[in-house]
Design a protein around this motif. Sequence first.
Motif, PDB file in Angstrom:
ATOM      1  N   GLN A  67       0.812  -1.231   0.000  1.00  0.00           N
ATOM      2  CA  GLN A  67       0.000   0.000   0.000  1.00  0.00           C
ATOM      3  C   GLN A  67       0.843   1.278   0.000  1.00  0.00           C
ATOM      4  O   GLN A  67       0.396   2.326   0.477  1.00  0.00           O
ATOM      5  CB  GLN A  67      -0.946   0.034   1.211  1.00  0.00           C
ATOM      6  N   TYR A  70      -1.128   3.776  -1.954  1.00  0.00           N
ATOM      7  CA  TYR A  70      -2.562   3.467  -1.892  1.00  0.00           C
ATOM      8  C   TYR A  70      -3.389   4.743  -1.777  1.00  0.00           C
ATOM      9  O   TYR A  70      -3.108   5.622  -0.963  1.00  0.00           O
ATOM     10  CB  TYR A  70      -2.789   2.584  -0.666  1.00  0.00           C
ATOM     11  N   GLN A  96      -1.833  -4.099  -3.123  1.00  0.00           N
ATOM     12  CA  GLN A  96      -2.528  -2.805  -3.186  1.00  0.00           C
ATOM     13  C   GLN A  96      -1.558  -1.620  -3.317  1.00  0.00           C
ATOM     14  O   GLN A  96      -1.837  -0.523  -2.831  1.00  0.00           O
ATOM     15  CB  GLN A  96      -3.402  -2.621  -1.939  1.00  0.00           C
ATOM     16  N   TYR A 100      -6.544   2.297  -5.830  1.00  0.00           N
ATOM     17  CA  TYR A 100      -7.416   3.447  -5.553  1.00  0.00           C
ATOM     18  C   TYR A 100      -6.766   4.799  -5.793  1.00  0.00           C
ATOM     19  O   TYR A 100      -7.310   5.816  -5.389  1.00  0.00           O
ATOM     20  CB  TYR A 100      -7.957   3.391  -4.117  1.00  0.00           C
ATOM     21  N   TYR A 119      -1.798  -8.585  -5.914  1.00  0.00           N
ATOM     22  CA  TYR A 119      -3.070  -8.541  -5.214  1.00  0.00           C
ATOM     23  C   TYR A 119      -3.573  -7.103  -5.201  1.00  0.00           C
ATOM     24  O   TYR A 119      -3.059  -6.274  -4.468  1.00  0.00           O
ATOM     25  CB  TYR A 119      -2.883  -9.070  -3.785  1.00  0.00           C
ATOM     26  N   ASN A 120      -4.560  -6.837  -6.051  1.00  0.00           N
ATOM     27  CA  ASN A 120      -5.113  -5.478  -6.128  1.00  0.00           C
ATOM     28  C   ASN A 120      -4.024  -4.426  -6.331  1.00  0.00           C
ATOM     29  O   ASN A 120      -4.202  -3.266  -5.953  1.00  0.00           O
ATOM     30  CB  ASN A 120      -5.898  -5.149  -4.849  1.00  0.00           C
ATOM     31  N   TYR A 124      -8.388  -0.217  -9.425  1.00  0.00           N
ATOM     32  CA  TYR A 124      -9.109   1.038  -9.179  1.00  0.00           C
ATOM     33  C   TYR A 124      -8.279   2.275  -9.522  1.00  0.00           C
ATOM     34  O   TYR A 124      -8.545   3.357  -9.007  1.00  0.00           O
ATOM     35  CB  TYR A 124      -9.604   1.117  -7.727  1.00  0.00           C
ATOM     36  N   ASN A 145      -7.481  -9.723  -8.724  1.00  0.00           N
ATOM     37  CA  ASN A 145      -7.854  -8.395  -9.218  1.00  0.00           C
ATOM     38  C   ASN A 145      -6.652  -7.502  -9.506  1.00  0.00           C
ATOM     39  O   ASN A 145      -6.563  -6.371  -8.995  1.00  0.00           O
ATOM     40  CB  ASN A 145      -8.761  -7.688  -8.199  1.00  0.00           C
ATOM     41  N   LYS A 148      -8.236  -4.498 -11.693  1.00  0.00           N
ATOM     42  CA  LYS A 148      -9.689  -4.268 -11.633  1.00  0.00           C
ATOM     43  C   LYS A 148     -10.010  -2.784 -11.794  1.00  0.00           C
ATOM     44  O   LYS A 148      -9.402  -1.929 -11.148  1.00  0.00           O
ATOM     45  CB  LYS A 148     -10.255  -4.773 -10.306  1.00  0.00           C
TER      46      LYS A 148
ATOM     47  N   GLU B  53     -16.959  -9.206  -3.958  1.00  0.00           N
ATOM     48  CA  GLU B  53     -15.518  -9.373  -3.808  1.00  0.00           C
ATOM     49  C   GLU B  53     -15.002  -8.348  -2.803  1.00  0.00           C
ATOM     50  O   GLU B  53     -15.537  -7.249  -2.689  1.00  0.00           O
ATOM     51  CB  GLU B  53     -14.815  -9.158  -5.156  1.00  0.00           C
ATOM     52  N   VAL B  54     -13.985  -8.722  -2.098  1.00  0.00           N
ATOM     53  CA  VAL B  54     -13.457  -7.840  -1.052  1.00  0.00           C
ATOM     54  C   VAL B  54     -13.076  -6.493  -1.656  1.00  0.00           C
ATOM     55  O   VAL B  54     -12.364  -6.418  -2.648  1.00  0.00           O
ATOM     56  CB  VAL B  54     -12.226  -8.476  -0.391  1.00  0.00           C
ATOM     57  N   ASP B  55     -13.588  -5.446  -1.089  1.00  0.00           N
ATOM     58  CA  ASP B  55     -13.299  -4.111  -1.544  1.00  0.00           C
ATOM     59  C   ASP B  55     -12.239  -3.528  -0.617  1.00  0.00           C
ATOM     60  O   ASP B  55     -12.541  -3.164   0.506  1.00  0.00           O
ATOM     61  CB  ASP B  55     -14.581  -3.288  -1.480  1.00  0.00           C
ATOM     62  N   PRO B  56     -10.997  -3.479  -1.059  1.00  0.00           N
ATOM     63  CA  PRO B  56      -9.917  -3.174  -0.129  1.00  0.00           C
ATOM     64  C   PRO B  56     -10.082  -1.865   0.617  1.00  0.00           C
ATOM     65  O   PRO B  56      -9.747  -1.776   1.777  1.00  0.00           O
ATOM     66  CB  PRO B  56      -8.669  -3.146  -1.020  1.00  0.00           C
TER      67      PRO B  56
END
Lengths: 232, 60
Positions: A67, A70, A96, A100, A119-120, A124, A145, A148, B53-56
Amino acid sequence: MSIAEKFEVIADEVYEKGKSDFKDLFAKGFTNNGARTYYSYAFRTASFNADNVIDFKGMCKPIEATQMFYNMKSTHLPIGIDMSNIDVSNQNVIDQLFAYSSKLLELPDFNIPATKRIYNTYSYCYALHTIHGKVRVNADTTYTNPFKECNALQNIEIEGTIGQNGFNVQWSTKLTVKSLLSILTALSKDSSIASGKSITFATVHKDIIEGDSQCLEQYNLAISAGWTIAYA
Amino acid sequence: MKTENYIMLKADEGKVLTNGEVYGKVIVLGNGDKPENYHEISDEEYREIQSNEVDPIENN
């Protein structure tokens, strides 16, 4: 030039010098003169614009970066960061990482090596269109994701082998042919790895892949090796 | 000229194909994969799965 104009030029130079010195001082302090290695959450929700971007000049060398960027509020990231030393034995190390950061347009090349999982990591980042450098993976890298809602993503280059489920670019409908080719080329063609694995593209990618001879060649090889291709 | 023959599944209107792990309107089966591994769910079910799904950001 009048005296007043000369004074204005000197004042501007002093201001710019002060700003530059402050950035250098900040970079040294923030990185403990390059000795700091733990950067998880370091720039979470931070905001940089073109005028106040910090250049760490290679002094920022994270070993942990969960993060790190993040939910940043800015269009720009700090530069001069070298992630080549991150601890790839730690599966969370880039979880992450940029997630975001919805205003980011481009990611510089931070030399991120292949990690255990993505992982993420980029998810976003709605405005992100280009990942400079390479997204490095290996056949064991897992994906949750990864991209994503990366709706604007156009340019991405994969280095290494995709060998696990979960690689999904269904939101990135603007990916270039070159980017799609890079992904298809990275798919493992080893049937002992590819068998039973799947990858997800956007429905608009289907015609692009089938219309490009190089993409089609890699696509056919991937399916023959066992990759199931989903178009969502 | 070489012709490749693959099994391609297409979901009905308003449906999404899945094997429980991967989801798509169109699924091109990899060598060894079988149509019977897939079933259809509705678009609504698919959206629900995605939203669950998990929304971080909500966990931080």
